[in-house]
Scaffold this motif. Sequence first.
Motif, mmCIF file in Angstrom:
data_model
loop_
_atom_site.group_PDB
_atom_site.id
_atom_site.type_symbol
_atom_site.label_atom_id
_atom_site.label_comp_id
_atom_site.label_asym_id
_atom_site.label_seq_id
_atom_site.Cartn_x
_atom_site.Cartn_y
_atom_site.Cartn_z
ATOM 1 N N TRP A 297 -10.280 -0.947 -17.081
ATOM 2 C CA TRP A 297 -11.423 -1.757 -16.656
ATOM 3 C C TRP A 297 -11.623 -3.023 -17.471
ATOM 4 N N TYR B 296 -11.419 -8.673 -8.855
ATOM 5 C CA TYR B 296 -12.596 -8.177 -8.133
ATOM 6 C C TYR B 296 -13.626 -9.272 -7.911
ATOM 7 N N ILE C 70 1.931 1.739 -3.531
ATOM 8 C CA ILE C 70 0.832 2.268 -4.348
ATOM 9 C C ILE C 70 0.747 3.784 -4.182
ATOM 10 N N TYR D 209 4.099 0.974 -8.885
ATOM 11 C CA TYR D 209 3.176 -0.154 -9.066
ATOM 12 C C TYR D 209 3.884 -1.496 -9.179
ATOM 13 N N LEU E 263 -6.314 -1.611 -12.305
ATOM 14 C CA LEU E 263 -7.127 -0.561 -12.927
ATOM 15 C C LEU E 263 -6.251 0.563 -13.468
ATOM 16 N N ALA E 264 -5.269 0.965 -12.679
ATOM 17 C CA ALA E 264 -4.391 2.072 -13.077
ATOM 18 C C ALA E 264 -3.504 1.701 -14.260
ATOM 19 N N SER F 37 -6.684 -2.097 -7.603
ATOM 20 C CA SER F 37 -6.418 -0.677 -7.882
ATOM 21 C C SER F 37 -5.194 -0.510 -8.780
ATOM 22 N N VAL G 179 -8.293 -5.877 -3.155
ATOM 23 C CA VAL G 179 -8.679 -4.506 -3.512
ATOM 24 C C VAL G 179 -7.444 -3.691 -3.904
ATOM 25 N N SER G 180 -6.353 -3.871 -3.183
ATOM 26 C CA SER G 180 -5.112 -3.152 -3.505
ATOM 27 C C SER G 180 -4.577 -3.576 -4.871
ATOM 28 N N GLN H 44 0.825 -1.208 0.000
ATOM 29 C CA GLN H 44 0.000 0.000 0.000
ATOM 30 C C GLN H 44 0.863 1.263 0.000
#
Length: 197
Positions: free
Chosen positions: A183, A192, A134, A139, A178-179, A175, A171-172, A131
Amino acid sequence: RIDRLTPDHKRLLEAASVIGRDVPLNVLKAIAEENDEALTRGLRQLQVSQFLYETSTFPTAKFTFKHALTYDVVYENLLRERRRSLHVRTMQAIEQLDAERLAEQADKLAYHAVRGELWDKAAHYLLQAGQKSIRLSAYRDALAHLSLGLDALARLPGTPEHLSMELDYRVSIGSIQLATLGWAAPQVLQTYARARQ
């Protein structure tokens, strides 16, 4: 050159190698099996023999291995159980010495927890390290920490606490995906979907 060291000096060099390339004196003092006088004498000898050199004195003394090859040889020649035990002691020493800055030390703590096979602590610190990476938009590092953390979690029983931690991991990771992928990437949907489970 390593084999010509006395057993005490060789043990001290091995302990230093477990801490890492950079060796804070306060951590070495906490894990070395030496009194202060023997530790000072041993460090002096390791400097004279050109294994270590002092890189800073403030706020605490810090030493560094003079050659990467020496560091690798010393570390790799340690017996597995002794190496594991020294990693556990190093992690505990950092936790005690830097108790108010554990979040800043998460990557170091995670490294020693994994090498010490303390999977619960490893999962905890790897999540923090991931985290933190992030937040810094690092990344690749974040994904490495989080993937390793999921491996550590897989070694633990599926308690509600560990499942909750896995959700934080998913979830981490989502993210990051996604970045970097967007999607539409199938990896995002898989990540997810597992988080939803």
